[in-house]
Design an enzyme around this catalytic site. Structure first.
Site, PDB file in Angstrom:
ATOM      1  N   CYS A  20       0.857  -1.249   0.039  1.00 22.03           N
ATOM      2  CA  CYS A  20       0.009  -0.118  -0.057  1.00 22.03           C
ATOM      3  C   CYS A  20       0.868   1.063   0.090  1.00 22.03           C
ATOM      4  O   CYS A  20       1.796   1.311   0.855  1.00 22.03           O
ATOM      5  CB  CYS A  20      -0.886  -0.096   1.155  1.00 22.03           C
ATOM      6  SG  CYS A  20      -1.852   1.551   1.453  1.00 22.03           S
ATOM      7  N   PRO A  21       0.459   2.375  -0.830  1.00 21.49           N
ATOM      8  CA  PRO A  21      -0.442   2.447  -1.748  1.00 21.49           C
ATOM      9  C   PRO A  21      -0.069   2.053  -3.241  1.00 21.49           C
ATOM     10  O   PRO A  21      -0.913   2.546  -3.997  1.00 21.49           O
ATOM     11  CB  PRO A  21      -1.060   3.739  -1.842  1.00 21.49           C
ATOM     12  CG  PRO A  21       0.359   4.450  -1.465  1.00 21.49           C
ATOM     13  CD  PRO A  21       1.082   3.507  -0.566  1.00 21.49           C
TER      14      PRO A  21
END
Lengths: 76, 130
Positions: A14-15
């Site tokens: 992430c991200p």
């Protein structure tokens, strides 16, 4: 129907998968279907949330052999 | 009061804080929020062109981040600008202290900005500090 464009975010955290999806959306047409491959569990929740927030159509999430497949349609 | 503006003040030079600041800025920017980032103190040095110094970690998480395929914080800040129209302002005071000019900074940064201007621009937004 045209084939889904695959966005390979496997191995990224992430991200990363979301950012790779956004890059792919930039070069897609409205109505195109894309499928994000992710091994990051957080992205499995975050990407549909993001699609809902910005207004693209979420289709489905499936899991196979530790890889999540998140399908969507570019709507704007 | 709800606001659509997020102001991210980054002063730390450690990996965990830079990473979290970059994540907040990039995800907010690509989610349609107005994002302003102010880089000062130890954070600014990483945005001097040619500086390849690795940010030191604070703890175990930083060690793990460095050994996993996590997007680099500078890449995320650049994506915040390119994909989400975030604006990243280098602190003019920090630039003076470092002796660096505008053309010595990464090209995706905005023009040098003083704290007074930044605080004025931030009055109607949330402020996140790292």
């Amino acid at each position: 129907m045209a084939e889904r464009k695959i966005v390979d975010g496997r191995g990224s955290f992430c991200p990363g998968p979301l950012m790779e999806l956004i890059v792919a959306l930039k070069s897609s047409q409205i109505g195109d279907e894309l499928e994000v491959l992710s091994t990051d569990k957080g992205s499995v929740n975050d990407i549909p949330e993001w699609l809902n927030k910005v207004g693209h159509a979420y289709i489905s999430t499936t899991e196979a052999e530790g890889v999540w497949h998140i399908a969507l349609r570019k709507s704007k | 009061m709800s606001t659509n503006k997020i102001c991210v003040v980054v002063v730390s030079g450690t990996l965990e804080r830079l990473q979290m600041a970059a994540m907040v800025a990039s995800v907010a920017a690509v989610s349609g929020q107005d994002v302003l980032v102010f880089l000062s103190m130890n954070a600014l040095t990483y945005f001097v062109k040619g500086n390849t110094t690795k940010a030191p970690h604070e703890g175990e998480m930083g060690v793990l981040i460095a050994s996993h395929k996590v997007p680099e914080f500078k890449t995320l800040f650049e994506q915040a600008v390119e994909l989400g129209d975030a604006k990243i302002f280098p602190c003019s005071m920090a630039m003076d202290i470092l002796g660096v000019e505008q053309d010595g900074l990464e090209k995706y940064l905005e023009k040098a900005t003083g704290l007074t201007k930044f605080l004025h621009d931030a009055t109607d937004g949330q402020i996140w500090t790292f």
